[in-house]
Structures are given as C-alpha cells and as structure tokens.
Design a protein around this motif. Structure first.
Motif, short mmCIF file in Angstrom:
data_model
loop_
_atom_site.label_atom_id
_atom_site.label_comp_id
_atom_site.label_asym_id
_atom_site.label_seq_id
_atom_site.Cartn_x
_atom_site.Cartn_y
_atom_site.Cartn_z
N ALA A 142 0.76 -1.08 -0.07
CA ALA A 142 0.09 0.17 0.08
C ALA A 142 0.95 1.25 -0.02
N GLN A 146 1.13 4.64 -3.17
CA GLN A 146 1.09 5.97 -3.14
C GLN A 146 2.42 6.40 -3.27
N GLY A 217 0.57 3.31 3.40
CA GLY A 217 -0.38 3.57 2.38
C GLY A 217 -1.83 3.63 2.97
N ASN A 218 -2.57 4.38 1.83
CA ASN A 218 -3.92 4.56 2.25
C ASN A 218 -4.07 5.49 3.11
N SER A 219 -3.23 6.64 3.23
CA SER A 219 -3.28 7.78 4.20
C SER A 219 -3.94 8.85 3.48
N GLU A 220 -4.72 9.68 4.18
CA GLU A 220 -5.40 10.69 3.83
C GLU A 220 -4.65 12.11 3.96
#
Length: 247
Positions: A142, A146, A217-220
């Motif tokens: 992940a 990004q 990963g999948n951080s906003e």
C-alpha cells in the motif's frame, strides 16, 4: 425517578459486541439504569432481529421506543459531531511526533540529560523517522502504491519504493544506536534529498494534489508540508551526523 433503558446485545462465547459495550457505557453515563439483555447465540440473535425488523445489534429501547444501534444512540444524546476531515487526516502524524518527543524526553530523563537540548532534538528526529518507517512497514504494498505517484527515483527504479521504509528505519535506529555517521548519514541524506526534491516538484511545481505516503499506504494526509518536513528531518540529521563525525 430513575431513568431506565433496555439494551439487547450479543454476548456469546465467541464474540462480545464492542458496540454493545459502548452502548451500555453511554447509557450509564447519561444516568440510565440499563436492563442489559444478552443474546447468547446466533439463533437468539436472528430471532430478535426478525422480531424487531432490524438488521444489526445492539439495539436500545427507551420508554418503549426503539432508538437503534450505537450510532443512533449517539445521535439521540446529541453526541455526534461533524467529522473534521483535516483533523482526522493529520491525527496519525500528530500522534507520531508527540510520542516521539515524549520518548526522546524519557530517554534523556533516565540518563540525566537536559530535556531542552540538542540531544533531545537528535533523539526526537531519530525516533520520528523510526516510527514513520514502522507505519510504512505495516503494509509495504500500500505504501509503494502511493509513493510511486510522486517519488522521482522510485518511478525510475521501482525496487527503491520497497527499500525506502527499511532504509528510513535503518537511519533512525542507526542514529539512536550511535552507529558510525559514515554508514548511517549517507542513507539519510540520499532518501531525504530525493524525497524533498520529489515532493517539492510534485506539489509546488507540478501543482499535483496527491496523498502523502509518509504515514503508510492509504493515508489521507495531503502531500506537502508533512512529507517535506519528514525529508528535511532526514537531510538535517545526515548533515548533523557528518558534521559531528568530522569536527
């Protein structure tokens, strides 16, 4: 006169519903005496849901009226607030930096080193790097998804995206362990410089709106200040280690 509420929640040998526990605690905080009914097997649970035409448990009843599950109970007591997406996105970053600072102070406290000192800054940077690396290592795939969106070296050599979190952890732990600057500083300087240039180009030159892979990963977290700060930390740490080794 005491207020009463009736709660139905799953409590089985295999599963105790966390939302049922939260519902009970919320009702008690609001001054309710809770009639706590346990649904102890799947047959009871399914029969209850069919009887009351609901899809989930727990379910709370107040004055004979069904309020609903935990989320509905929060709304009933006006405990819900609009989600602040900005705050939610930056919460992991803030937590990491705050914990890193207190860990640095804790180490200095036990060694008799002044809390407000260069040593505190050194440990803070090293611990921050290590914790940020840990976030990335929780899901390397992940993270790479990004990271490849903006890192210039990773886009040319994909393997670098997989190496990066290990390299960051190595640099942070190496700083904490006092390993020779000549084998730790170059790593920090390399990944920090490439990262800083990549972020600056993506955000301030290309004006791209991307998510930062700094906390995994999948951080906003929006790509920009946080990631640039992370990379500048590494550059500063590398330069400082070499300065100390050569002076």
């Amino acid at each position: 006169m005491s207020k009463t509420a009736t709660l139905y929640r799953m409590v089985t040998a295999e599963h105790i519903c966390p939302f049922g526990i939260k519902s009970k605690a919320l009702l008690e905080r609001q001054g309710f005496e809770v009639k706590d009914n346990h649904l102890t097997n799947s047959k009871q649970t399914e029969a209850f849901k069919k009887q009351h035409d609901v899809k989930t448990t727990p379910q709370t009843f107040i004055d004979g009226k069904r309020i609903g599950g935990y989320e509905q109970l929060l709304e009933y007591f006006d405990k819900t607030k609009p989600e602040d997406r900005f705050a939610a996105a930056y919460r992991p970053v803030i937590a990491i930096f705050v914990i890193a600072l207190f860990m640095a102070w804790a180490i200095n406290w036990t060694t008799g080193t002044a809390l407000l000192s260069i040593a505190s800054v050194e440990k803070f940077v090293a611990i921050s790097m290590t914790l940020l690396a840990l976030q990335k290592l929780q899901d390397v795939e992940a993270f790479t998804n990004q990271f490849l969106g903006y890192d210039l070296l990773a886009q040319r050599w994909v393997r670098y995206a997989y190496i990066y979190p290990f390299a960051e952890a190595y640099a942070g732990i190496g700083m904490l362990a006092g390993i020779s600057a000549f084998i730790v500083a170059p790593v920090a300087l390399l990944i920090g410089t490439v990262g800083a240039v990549s972020v600056f180009k993506a955000v301030y030159i290309d004006k791209r709106e991307l998510k930062c892979a700094c906390v995994g990963g999948n951080s906003e977290v929006p790509l920009g200040f946080v990631s640039l700060t992370e990379n500048l930390f590494m550059i500063a740490a590398g330069c400082w280690m070499l300065f100390q080794a050569l002076s």
